[in-house]
Design an enzyme around this catalytic site. Structure first.
Site, PDB file in Angstrom:
ATOM      1  N   LYS A 164      16.983   4.895   1.701  1.00 51.94           N
ATOM      2  CA  LYS A 164      17.745   4.912   2.961  1.00 51.94           C
ATOM      3  C   LYS A 164      18.988   4.054   2.772  1.00 51.94           C
ATOM      4  CE  LYS A 164      14.225   4.204   6.231  1.00 51.94           C
ATOM      5  NZ  LYS A 164      13.756   3.551   7.467  1.00 51.94           N
ATOM      6  N   LYS A 173       0.804  -1.202   0.000  1.00 52.72           N
ATOM      7  CA  LYS A 173       0.000   0.000   0.000  1.00 52.72           C
ATOM      8  C   LYS A 173       0.844   1.262   0.000  1.00 52.72           C
ATOM      9  CE  LYS A 173      -3.146  -2.304   3.206  1.00 52.72           C
ATOM     10  NZ  LYS A 173      -3.618  -2.277   4.606  1.00 52.72           N
ATOM     11  N   GLY A 174       2.084   1.124   0.470  1.00 53.19           N
ATOM     12  CA  GLY A 174       2.911   2.303   0.779  1.00 53.19           C
ATOM     13  C   GLY A 174       3.098   3.293  -0.357  1.00 53.19           C
ATOM     14  N   GLU A 230       7.728   2.275  -5.932  1.00 52.14           N
ATOM     15  CA  GLU A 230       7.776   1.878  -4.520  1.00 52.14           C
ATOM     16  C   GLU A 230       7.887   3.133  -3.645  1.00 52.14           C
ATOM     17  OE1 GLU A 230       7.059   0.284  -2.161  1.00 52.14           O
ATOM     18  OE2 GLU A 230       8.209  -1.504  -1.785  1.00 52.14           O
ATOM     19  N   ASP A 231       7.502   3.003  -2.385  1.00 50.67           N
ATOM     20  CA  ASP A 231       7.614   4.147  -1.481  1.00 50.67           C
ATOM     21  C   ASP A 231       9.047   4.388  -1.037  1.00 50.67           C
ATOM     22  OD1 ASP A 231       7.689   1.805   0.037  1.00 50.67           O
ATOM     23  OD2 ASP A 231       6.091   2.388   1.414  1.00 50.67           O
ATOM     24  N   ARG A 243      -0.753   6.953   7.115  1.00 46.17           N
ATOM     25  CA  ARG A 243      -0.632   6.999   5.652  1.00 46.17           C
ATOM     26  C   ARG A 243      -1.258   8.259   5.064  1.00 46.17           C
ATOM     27  NH1 ARG A 243       1.109   1.881   3.874  1.00 46.17           N
ATOM     28  NH2 ARG A 243       0.299   0.100   5.019  1.00 46.17           N
ATOM     29  N   ASP A 293      14.807   0.439   1.577  1.00 52.91           N
ATOM     30  CA  ASP A 293      15.414   0.410   2.907  1.00 52.91           C
ATOM     31  C   ASP A 293      16.530  -0.642   2.860  1.00 52.91           C
ATOM     32  OD1 ASP A 293      15.670   0.835   5.681  1.00 52.91           O
ATOM     33  OD2 ASP A 293      14.073  -0.567   6.166  1.00 52.91           O
ATOM     34  N   PHE A 299      12.931   6.487  10.824  1.00 53.00           N
ATOM     35  CA  PHE A 299      11.702   5.793  10.432  1.00 53.00           C
ATOM     36  C   PHE A 299      10.687   6.879  10.119  1.00 53.00           C
ATOM     37  CE2 PHE A 299       7.851   3.400  10.415  1.00 53.00           C
ATOM     38  CZ  PHE A 299       8.253   2.225   9.783  1.00 53.00           C
ATOM     39  N   ASP A 317       3.481   4.016   6.424  1.00 50.93           N
ATOM     40  CA  ASP A 317       2.784   3.768   7.682  1.00 50.93           C
ATOM     41  C   ASP A 317       3.706   3.266   8.778  1.00 50.93           C
ATOM     42  OD1 ASP A 317       3.268   1.154   6.493  1.00 50.93           O
ATOM     43  OD2 ASP A 317       1.933   0.375   8.038  1.00 50.93           O
TER      44      ASP A 317
HETATM   45  P1  IMP Z   1      13.065  -3.111   2.354  1.00 51.37           P
HETATM   46  O1  IMP Z   1      12.666  -4.443   1.806  1.00 51.37           O
HETATM   47  O2  IMP Z   1      13.811  -3.239   3.659  1.00 51.37           O
HETATM   48  O3  IMP Z   1      13.795  -2.233   1.375  1.00 51.37           O
HETATM   49  O4  IMP Z   1      11.768  -2.388   2.835  1.00 51.37           O
HETATM   50  C1  IMP Z   1      10.916  -1.823   2.007  1.00 51.37           C
HETATM   51  C2  IMP Z   1       9.570  -1.663   2.666  1.00 51.37           C
HETATM   52  O5  IMP Z   1       9.648  -1.457   4.084  1.00 51.37           O
HETATM   53  C3  IMP Z   1       8.959  -0.415   2.111  1.00 51.37           C
HETATM   54  O6  IMP Z   1       8.179  -0.694   0.989  1.00 51.37           O
HETATM   55  C4  IMP Z   1       8.157   0.100   3.263  1.00 51.37           C
HETATM   56  O7  IMP Z   1       6.849  -0.430   3.205  1.00 51.37           O
HETATM   57  C5  IMP Z   1       8.831  -0.397   4.494  1.00 51.37           C
HETATM   58  N1  IMP Z   1       9.670   0.648   5.133  1.00 51.37           N
HETATM   59  C6  IMP Z   1      11.009   0.740   5.144  1.00 51.37           C
HETATM   60  N2  IMP Z   1      11.418   1.840   5.800  1.00 51.37           N
HETATM   61  C7  IMP Z   1      10.297   2.467   6.200  1.00 51.37           C
HETATM   62  C8  IMP Z   1      10.057   3.685   6.918  1.00 51.37           C
HETATM   63  O8  IMP Z   1      10.957   4.456   7.314  1.00 51.37           O
HETATM   64  N3  IMP Z   1       8.753   3.991   7.135  1.00 51.37           N
HETATM   65  C9  IMP Z   1       7.713   3.210   6.723  1.00 51.37           C
HETATM   66  N4  IMP Z   1       7.900   2.077   6.039  1.00 51.37           N
HETATM   67  C10 IMP Z   1       9.176   1.699   5.782  1.00 51.37           C
HETATM   68 MG    MG Z   2       6.023  -0.882   0.926  1.00 50.89          MG
END
Ligand code: IMP
Ligand code: MG
Length: 176
Positions: A130, A44-45, A98-99, A165, A102, A152, A159
């Site tokens: 990030k 949803k992000g 994507e949002d 959101r 990370d 964060f 969210d």
């Molecule tokens: P990754 O797989 O660790 O890159 O994480 C990606 C997903 O984690 C993103 O699509 C977000 O939904 C969530 N996420 C990572 N960091 C944050 C944050 O700072 N706030 C909210 N959601 C996050």
């Molecule tokens: Mg996401």
């Protein structure tokens, strides 16, 4: 302006987001004009970013949505994505929206699943990056809105346990 108690401070205002997303839209217009790309929103992000971004892309395009979730609260969990929901992307110019990148676990898995379907091209657009939290080394989105420190963040689609959101800005969440 509605600023819930757990928001430490605003990181990007609505105006800053709008300006940056307009520029990203212009870049994507230059890249995809005449190609009828398929823009895929990772729910949803990315929903809020996606809706604003596509309205700044001034060429023919199609949209679709997939659902992937990897987070529970603020702790990184396992990725769940349903391949049965995958749009038909064979021979298409595809952009995954994507949002945030990370650890990059989510997007590296998604990218691998998408590449198995043989798209003509595959690019990634992420609102936030990030890099300090990267687990999948060298992973980089092709289009990034803002690079941020290890905060964060919530709002503008992002969210914490499904909350925040709806905030029109990106805010840093207080750590307990
Ligand atoms: P990754 O797989 O660790 O890159 O994480 C990606 C997903 O984690 C993103 O699509 C977000 O939904 C969530 N996420 C990572 N960091 C944050 C944050 O700072 N706030 C909210 N959601 C996050
Ligand atoms: Mg996401």
């Amino acid at each position: 302006m509605y600023v819930p108690d757990r928001i430490e401070r605003v990181l990007y205002t609505k105006e800053e987001l709008d300006t940056r997303i307009k520029t990203l839209g212009e870049e994507l217009t230059r890249e995809y004009d005449g190609k009828n790309p398929l823009f895929i929103c990772v729910l949803k992000g990315a929903a809020v970013f996606f809706c604003d971004l596509i309205r700044h892309i001034e060429c023919k395009l199609e949209i679709d949505f997939i659902r992937a979730s990897s987070y529970s609260g603020t702790l990184s969990g396992e990725l769940s994505v349903s391949k049965s929901d995958f749009p038909d992307i064979t021979d298409r110019d595809v952009v995954i929206v994507e949002d945030i990148v990370d650890t990059a676990k989510t997007l590296s898995v998604l990218k691998k699943l998408f590449l198995e379907e043989n798209p003509k091209s595959l690019k990634i657009a992420a609102l936030l990056d990030k890099p300090s939290r990267r687990v999948v080394k060298d992973f980089k989105a092709d289009y990034t809105g803002f690079e941020i420190k290890d905060y964060f963040v919530v709002g503008y689609g992002l969210d914490c346990s499904q909350e925040y959101r709806n905030l029109p800005y990106i805010g840093i969440l207080k750590t307990d």
